[in-house]
Design an enzyme around this catalytic site. Structure first.
Site, PDB file in Angstrom:
ATOM      1  N   GLU A   1      36.288  98.660  85.960  1.00  0.00           N
ATOM      2  CA  GLU A   1      37.365  98.518  85.313  1.00  0.00           C
ATOM      3  C   GLU A   1      37.493  97.251  84.653  1.00  0.00           C
ATOM      4  OE1 GLU A   1      40.710 100.412  85.566  1.00  0.00           O
ATOM      5  OE2 GLU A   1      40.793  98.586  84.368  1.00  0.00           O
TER       6      GLU A   1
ATOM      7  N   THR B   1      46.869 102.723  83.718  1.00  0.00           N
ATOM      8  CA  THR B   1      48.249 102.470  83.068  1.00  0.00           C
ATOM      9  C   THR B   1      49.433 103.224  84.356  1.00  0.00           C
ATOM     10  OG1 THR B   1      47.414 102.923  81.149  1.00  0.00           O
ATOM     11  CG2 THR B   1      49.817 103.617  81.251  1.00  0.00           C
TER      12      THR B   1
ATOM     13  N   SER C   1      44.376 106.405  78.208  1.00  0.00           N
ATOM     14  CA  SER C   1      45.140 106.303  76.850  1.00  0.00           C
ATOM     15  C   SER C   1      45.899 105.058  76.548  1.00  0.00           C
ATOM     16  CB  SER C   1      45.848 107.442  76.647  1.00  0.00           C
ATOM     17  OG  SER C   1      46.980 107.366  77.535  1.00  0.00           O
TER      18      SER C   1
ATOM     19  N   GLY D   1      61.743 107.876  69.564  1.00  0.00           N
ATOM     20  CA  GLY D   1      61.139 108.823  70.278  1.00  0.00           C
ATOM     21  C   GLY D   1      62.023 109.521  71.585  1.00  0.00           C
TER      22      GLY D   1
ATOM     23  N   GLU E   1      63.465 107.783  79.876  1.00  0.00           N
ATOM     24  CA  GLU E   1      63.433 107.111  81.164  1.00  0.00           C
ATOM     25  C   GLU E   1      63.714 105.652  80.750  1.00  0.00           C
ATOM     26  OE1 GLU E   1      59.689 107.904  83.245  1.00  0.00           O
ATOM     27  OE2 GLU E   1      59.897 109.897  83.363  1.00  0.00           O
TER      28      GLU E   1
ATOM     29  N   GLU F   1      65.210 110.237  67.236  1.00  0.00           N
ATOM     30  CA  GLU F   1      63.915 111.433  67.363  1.00  0.00           C
ATOM     31  C   GLU F   1      63.949 112.236  66.405  1.00  0.00           C
ATOM     32  OE1 GLU F   1      61.856 112.389  69.657  1.00  0.00           O
ATOM     33  OE2 GLU F   1      61.206 114.029  68.095  1.00  0.00           O
TER      34      GLU F   1
ATOM     35  N   VAL G   1      61.979 107.671  61.845  1.00  0.00           N
ATOM     36  CA  VAL G   1      62.047 106.198  61.514  1.00  0.00           C
ATOM     37  C   VAL G   1      61.142 105.938  60.539  1.00  0.00           C
ATOM     38  CG1 VAL G   1      61.187 104.169  62.378  1.00  0.00           C
ATOM     39  CG2 VAL G   1      62.566 105.747  63.883  1.00  0.00           C
TER      40      VAL G   1
ATOM     41  N   HIS H   1      69.588 126.374 104.444  1.00  0.00           N
ATOM     42  CA  HIS H   1      70.767 125.762 103.990  1.00  0.00           C
ATOM     43  C   HIS H   1      71.525 124.982 104.670  1.00  0.00           C
ATOM     44  CE1 HIS H   1      74.879 126.860 102.268  1.00  0.00           C
ATOM     45  NE2 HIS H   1      75.162 127.008 103.667  1.00  0.00           N
TER      46      HIS H   1
HETATM   47  P1  NAI Z   1      55.880 112.082  73.681  1.00  0.00           P
HETATM   48  O1  NAI Z   1      54.984 112.718  73.052  1.00  0.00           O
HETATM   49  O2  NAI Z   1      56.712 112.841  75.166  1.00  0.00           O
HETATM   50  O3  NAI Z   1      57.171 111.850  72.997  1.00  0.00           O
HETATM   51  C1  NAI Z   1      57.232 111.302  71.815  1.00  0.00           C
HETATM   52  C2  NAI Z   1      58.543 111.627  70.756  1.00  0.00           C
HETATM   53  O4  NAI Z   1      58.492 110.820  69.529  1.00  0.00           O
HETATM   54  C3  NAI Z   1      58.165 113.158  69.976  1.00  0.00           C
HETATM   55  O5  NAI Z   1      59.409 113.913  70.477  1.00  0.00           O
HETATM   56  C4  NAI Z   1      58.170 112.849  68.744  1.00  0.00           C
HETATM   57  O6  NAI Z   1      58.892 113.959  68.105  1.00  0.00           O
HETATM   58  C5  NAI Z   1      59.005 111.581  68.476  1.00  0.00           C
HETATM   59  N1  NAI Z   1      58.422 110.914  67.487  1.00  0.00           N
HETATM   60  C6  NAI Z   1      57.200 110.667  66.779  1.00  0.00           C
HETATM   61  N2  NAI Z   1      57.199 110.109  65.785  1.00  0.00           N
HETATM   62  C7  NAI Z   1      58.349 109.675  65.444  1.00  0.00           C
HETATM   63  C8  NAI Z   1      59.251 108.965  64.368  1.00  0.00           C
HETATM   64  N3  NAI Z   1      58.499 108.233  63.443  1.00  0.00           N
HETATM   65  N4  NAI Z   1      60.432 108.842  64.363  1.00  0.00           N
HETATM   66  C9  NAI Z   1      61.134 109.499  65.401  1.00  0.00           C
HETATM   67  N5  NAI Z   1      60.670 110.122  66.589  1.00  0.00           N
HETATM   68  C10 NAI Z   1      59.278 110.369  66.725  1.00  0.00           C
HETATM   69  O7  NAI Z   1      55.532 110.639  74.187  1.00  0.00           O
HETATM   70  P2  NAI Z   1      55.923 109.550  74.898  1.00  0.00           P
HETATM   71  O8  NAI Z   1      57.315 109.597  75.504  1.00  0.00           O
HETATM   72  O9  NAI Z   1      55.655 108.193  74.326  1.00  0.00           O
HETATM   73  O10 NAI Z   1      54.848 109.601  76.373  1.00  0.00           O
HETATM   74  C11 NAI Z   1      53.511 109.507  76.067  1.00  0.00           C
HETATM   75  C12 NAI Z   1      52.794 110.205  76.954  1.00  0.00           C
HETATM   76  O11 NAI Z   1      52.911 109.881  78.400  1.00  0.00           O
HETATM   77  C13 NAI Z   1      53.176 111.770  77.191  1.00  0.00           C
HETATM   78  O12 NAI Z   1      51.873 112.402  77.132  1.00  0.00           O
HETATM   79  C14 NAI Z   1      54.005 111.796  78.295  1.00  0.00           C
HETATM   80  O13 NAI Z   1      53.832 113.182  78.832  1.00  0.00           O
HETATM   81  C15 NAI Z   1      53.175 110.777  79.156  1.00  0.00           C
HETATM   82  N6  NAI Z   1      54.358 110.381  80.068  1.00  0.00           N
HETATM   83  C16 NAI Z   1      54.845 110.989  81.179  1.00  0.00           C
HETATM   84  C17 NAI Z   1      55.833 110.728  81.883  1.00  0.00           C
HETATM   85  C18 NAI Z   1      56.288 111.699  82.931  1.00  0.00           C
HETATM   86  O14 NAI Z   1      55.521 112.580  83.499  1.00  0.00           O
HETATM   87  N7  NAI Z   1      57.530 111.390  83.584  1.00  0.00           N
HETATM   88  C19 NAI Z   1      56.595 109.346  81.621  1.00  0.00           C
HETATM   89  C20 NAI Z   1      55.809 108.701  80.647  1.00  0.00           C
HETATM   90  C21 NAI Z   1      55.097 109.032  79.937  1.00  0.00           C
END
Ligand code: NAI
Length: 466
Positions: free
Chosen positions: A36, A44, A147, A182, A189, A205, A239, A445
């Site tokens: 590590e 992460t 990642s 995004g 969250e 978004e 953006v 229930h």
């Molecule tokens: P994400 O891929 O889930 O969402 C990113 C969003 O940004 C998409 O809706 C995309 O359309 C938008 N986007 C991209 N470029 C853009 C721009 N220039 N302007 C405006 N919008 C834009 O990515 P996120 O939220 O960063 O999460 C990263 C990874 O981490 C994902 O694979 C996710 O599954 C994982 N993760 C999972 C969690 C959970 O299971 N609760 C919590 C946090 C992350």
């Protein structure tokens, strides 16, 4: 090579993929090393991802309840005040406790941990670079390096104003205005966390919907509910850059050919993550990554290099901790000659907002795209007794079944505790269950899970309570 530095398995990366692989390897009798680069184990997920964000979501949900929900229960609280340093201390205590847990597990399983940057130097050797360089050797090497956040070229991170989730879980005060780029899991969250504490949050978004991985009816409901909580959504908005106007930082975006400016104290960029494959020495063992930077593997997680395996965020599939953990177990079992296997059709996906959004299997849209004929049943939490008694009436459960066979294809829930409720849906799908099986399963229930049963009954047009 000294006996001390020779192993059966070396695992690079100690996130949920790597440390779980190490435990399973040790259980199966392999002499195991875990490498590590960071000071702490856990990757992460534990240090800057899933766990600290869940701690902050829980604390801020309680703050929100104290401010807005308590009075209706006859609980009188004078206007609550947030102490951000204590909020962060509580979060850190959670992370510390779990770090200690992983360290204990490594010791208990006699896994040798090396701190330093791990690099392949041949198909059976790993160089661990720290103050001193150590060469380790093993027949099996598992790459589990995870990642990193994606940086937009026109919006480079500065760690202060333009930040990733790494900093947004550790602000020292509540920002006045946050622009979130995004509306995926991280944006929703962490946008929720700071909005609950009083920040003005603009979520920008690119796509026409938030939470794009879910069905439209789910994401539209989420959008409506989160709007009520103060999140301002700007959908279909791209953006394009950032500019400075004196002391003011302004995010620039474009919608339908028009430019829009967002002034912000903090800009949180949450547009996805990319695999950590650079600097691993992959070229030395002839491994080439795909167009998304992922390491190609076969069904047993073997790369093209004999003895080298890869799991988790560095290979294809959703970047989720539980997916990495399952791959870790399956990969090690395959190395041991067992029949390790991951059912990729049953990997849950959760966004831990309030209400939470959880799913497993196909969305209705994806099932139809595949040419399947589907039957859909839905049930609102508004008609569930436990939901009414516990302020959990927002949202619905949705069951998607194959119209011919009745087999469950997918389930989506938007509701309080959806992350917990989805577990029983996953079990039904894992065993190849039908909507009828779910509908005939006895649910206690009064519980919120009865909504899932009612949604399954709705597939056959026979809900009892609506
Ligand atoms: P994400 O891929 O889930 O969402 C990113 C969003 O940004 C998409 O809706 C995309 O359309 C938008 N986007 C991209 N470029 C853009 C721009 N220039 N302007 C405006 N919008 C834009 O990515 P996120 O939220 O960063 O999460 C990263 C990874 O981490 C994902 O694979 C996710 O599954 C994982 N993760 C999972 C969690 C959970 O299971 N609760 C919590 C946090 C992350």
């Amino acid at each position: 090579m000294s006996e001390a530095n020779s192993f059966d398995c070396i695992i690079i990366g100690s996130g949920p993929g790597g440390y779980v692989a190490a435990i399973r390897a040790a259980q199966l009798g392999f002499k195991t090393a875990l490498v590590e680069k960071d000071k702490h184990l856990g990757g992460t997920c534990l240090n800057v991802g899933c766990i600290p964000s869940k701690a902050l979501l829980h604390s801020t949900e309680m703050f929100h309840f104290a401010a807005h929900g308590a009075a209706a229960h006859g609980i009188q609280i004078k206007k609550p005040v947030i102490d951000v340093s204590q909020l962060m201390a509580k979060k850190s205590a959670t992370v510390d406790q779990l770090r200690g847990g992983i360290e204990h597990l490594m010791k208990a399983n006699k896994i040798k941990v090396f701190h330093g940057l791990g690099k392949l130097s041949s198909s059976n050797q790993v160089r661990v670079c720290s103050k001193n360089e150590t060469i380790l050797q093993a027949k099996n090497i598992i790459l589990a390096t995870g990642s990193s956040v994606i940086e937009l070229p026109f919006l480079p991170f500065d760690g202060k104003t333009i930040v990733s989730s790494n900093e947004a879980i550790a602000f020292t005060e509540v920002p006045h205005k946050i622009a979130v780029v995004g509306a995926g899991a991280i944006g929703l969250e962490l946008g929720s966390v700071w909005a609950r504490l009083g920040a003005q949050v603009d979520v920008i978004e690119f796509l026409p919907n938030i939470a794009a991985g879910f069905d439209k009816d789910v994401s539209k409901t989420a959008e409506r509910l989160f709007k009520k909580q103060g999140l301002n959504f700007h959908l279909g908005t791209k953006v394009i850059g950032v500019k400075q106007d004196g002391k003011r930082t302004i995010l620039t975006a474009e919608k339908d050919g028009n430019n829009i400016d967002f002034e912000a104290d903090k800009i949180l960029v949450a547009v996805g993550r990319r695999p950590n494959t650079e600097g691993l020495g992959l070229e030395l063992v002839d491994i080439s990554c795909d167009e998304k930077g992922r390491i190609p593997v076969d069904a047993q997680y073997r790369t093209v290099a004999p003895g080298i395996y890869a799991i988790g965020d560095v290979i294809k599939g959703p970047m989720l901790a539980h997916k990495a953990e399952e791959e870790a177990v399956a990969c090690i079992e395959c190395i041991a000659g067992q029949a390790g296997h991951v059912n990729y059709d049953c990997i849950p996906n959760v966004i831990y907002t309030e209400p939470e959004i959880a799913s497993v299997g196909l969305t209705e849209a994806a099932a139809k795209e595949k040419g399947l004929t589907v039957k859909v049943g839905k049930f609102n939490f508004l008609a569930n007794g436990r939901a009414i008694a516990t302020d959990a009436t927002d949202g619905f459960a949705k069951v998607i079944a194959d119209a011919q066979s009745d087999r469950l294809l997918g389930i989506q829930i938007i509701a309080k505790s959806a992350s917990e409720m989805i577990a029983s849906a996953i079990a039904h799908m894992e065993y190849g269950g039908s909507a009828e099986d779910l509908a005939r399963t006895v649910h206690a229930h009064p519980t919120l899970t009865e909504t899932l049963k009612e949604a399954a009954l709705a597939v056959g047009g026979r809900t009892l309570h609506s």
